[in-house]
Enzyme design. Structure first.
Site, PDB file in Angstrom:
ATOM      1  N   LYS A 150       0.792  -1.223   0.000  1.00  0.00           N
ATOM      2  CA  LYS A 150       0.000   0.000   0.000  1.00  0.00           C
ATOM      3  C   LYS A 150       0.827   1.278   0.000  1.00  0.00           C
ATOM      4  CE  LYS A 150      -3.633  -2.287   2.696  1.00  0.00           C
ATOM      5  NZ  LYS A 150      -4.433  -2.242   3.937  1.00  0.00           N
TER       6      LYS A 150
ATOM      7  N   LYS B 196     -10.767 -13.685   5.121  1.00  0.00           N
ATOM      8  CA  LYS B 196     -11.386 -13.455   6.415  1.00  0.00           C
ATOM      9  C   LYS B 196     -12.359 -12.283   6.334  1.00  0.00           C
ATOM     10  CE  LYS B 196      -8.018 -10.275   8.556  1.00  0.00           C
ATOM     11  NZ  LYS B 196      -7.139 -10.065   9.721  1.00  0.00           N
TER      12      LYS B 196
ATOM     13  N   LYS C  65     -13.404  -5.266   8.009  1.00  0.00           N
ATOM     14  CA  LYS C  65     -14.144  -4.005   8.072  1.00  0.00           C
ATOM     15  C   LYS C  65     -14.066  -3.240   6.765  1.00  0.00           C
ATOM     16  CE  LYS C  65     -12.059  -2.169  11.684  1.00  0.00           C
ATOM     17  NZ  LYS C  65     -11.136  -3.205  12.160  1.00  0.00           N
TER      18      LYS C  65
END
Length: 319
Positions: free
Chosen positions: A109, A188, A191
Site C-alpha cells: 500500500k 477473512k 471491516k
C-alpha cells in the site's frame, strides 16, 4: 497474571468476526485477566481519511465495546494517551530503515504519497504493545511480521540500553480469526476489504443480517459437512453457528439436511447474538461513551508513564 493487549482500528464498522474472536472473549475475561484494549485511531490516519468519520467510528467502536460488556476501565482511544507517540519516536531511534521498509503493508500500500506514513506505523504498533509491558498479543498471520518487529526492537533496545521492555509473545486468536467473508470464504471477514454483502456488521439491522446470510456462498456438493478445504463456505457458516451457540461445528453439521436450513439457523443465531448488543448500544448516551474513553486513558497512563520514563532514562534523556 499475564498482561494481554488487543487493538481495534476505527477504519470501518466492527463486524461479527471482531465480536466472536476478540470482543466477547475480552468481556468474558473481565474478572480474571489484565487486558488492555486500544482503539487505534492514530493508525487509522495512515491512509487518507475524513476527520468527522474517524471521530464517529472511534465513538461507535467505544460504544459497541461498552454494549458488549467490555469493562470501560480497560479500553481507551490511542490519541488520548500521548505516551504512544513519545515512545514511538524513542523506538524509531533503534529501528532500521530496512526493517520498516520490508513490512508487507508498506510493500502493498505504500506506493502512493497519501499512504507513505505506512512506513513507520509498524513502529507505532510496537510502541502500543511495549507501552503496557504486554506479555501476550493475539495475532493473526497478517500481523505476525509486525509482532516480530516489535520483539526485534525490544530486544535491541534492551541490549543497547539495559533491560527496559517486556518482550511480548504472540498467541493465536480465537474463533473470530477463522470467520470468513460470506461472499468469498477464502478471505477473512473484515471491516474495509470485504465484499458488500460478505461482512456482518454489528450495527446491521436483523433483516440485513438475514439477507446477507441467506446470500452466503456455499457450493454444489449439496451436503452439510464441516470441511474447510473442500467446502469453505459451508464450513464458515457452521463456524459462525458454533461460535454463536457454543456448539461444535462438526456436530452441528449432522443436524442439517440442506443449505437453506443451515442458513436459516445461522441467521437466527446471529440475530439473537447481536440484538441485545444493538439494544444496549442504542440506549447509550454519547457523554457516557466519552467519559469511558477518558477514564480508560487516565487509568492506562499509570503504566504508560512508567514505561516511557524508564525508556527515556535508559536512552539518555535528562529528566
Amino acid at each position: 497474571m499475564p498482561r494481554l493487549l488487543t487493538a481495534f482500528k476505527p477504519t470501518g464498522h466492527l463486524h461479527l468476526g471482531n465480536l466472536l474472536g476478540a470482543v466477547r472473549p475480552i468481556a468474558a475475561r473481565r474478572d480474571d485477566s489484565d487486558t488492555t484494549v486500544i482503539i487505534a485511531d492514530l493508525h487509522a490516519m495512515t491512509v487518507r481519511h475524513d476527520p468527522g468519520q474517524l471521530r464517529a467510528l472511534t465513538m461507535e467502536c467505544a460504544g459497541l465495546l461498552l454494549a458488549s460488556g467490555v469493562d470501560p476501565a480497560c479500553f481507551y482511544a490511542q490519541s488520548h494517551l500521548p505516551e504512544h507517540t513519545e515512545l514511538h519516536y524513542l523506538l524509531e531511534c533503534v529501528t532500521h530503515y530496512g526493517e520498516a521498509h520490508r513490512m508487507i503493508q508498506f510493500k502493498e500500500k505504500g506506493g502512493t504519497g497519501s499512504r507513505i506514513s505506512l512506513l513507520t506505523y509498524p513502529v507505532l504498533m510496537a510502541a502500543d504493545i511495549l507501552l503496557h509491558d504486554t506479555d501476550l498479543v493475539p495475532v493473526g498471520e497478517d500481523q505476525l511480521q509486525h509482532l516480530e518487529l516489535t520483539r526485534t526492537v525490544a530486544h535491541r533496545f534492551n541490549s543497547l540500553y539495559g533491560t527496559t521492555f517486556t518482550v511480548p509473545v504472540g498467541v493465536a486468536p480465537l474463533v473470530g480469526a477463522r470467520i470468513k467473508d460470506l461472499g468469498d470464504p477464502t478471505r477473512k471477514m473484515g471491516k474495509t476489504d470485504s465484499t458488500d454483502h460478505g461482512s456482518i456488521l454489528l450495527i446491521d439491522p436483523p433483516e440485513v443480517i438475514r439477507r446477507k446470510v441467506m446470500r452466503a456462498v456455499t457450493d454444489t456438493v449439496g451436503i452439510v459437512r464441516f470441511d474447510p478445504e473442500e467446502q469453505p463456505g459451508v464450513a464458515n457458516l457452521l463456524t459462525i453457528l458454533a461460535a454463536c451457540t457454543s456448539g461444535d461445528p462438526r456436530e452441528l453439521a449432522g443436524t442439517f439436511t440442506g443449505y437453506g436450513e443451515l442458513k436459516a439457523a445461522v441467521a437466527d443465531a446471529v440475530v439473537a447474538t447481536v440484538t441485545p448488543i444493538q439494544d444496549r448500544y442504542a440506549a447509550l448516551d454519547p457523554a457516557e461513551v466519552r467519559q469511558a474513553l477518558l477514564g480508560g486513558a487516565k487509568r492506562a497512563r499509570d503504566t504508560a508513564y512508567l514505561t516511557v520514563t524508564r525508556a527515556r532514562a535508559a536512552i539518555g534523556l535528562i529528566d
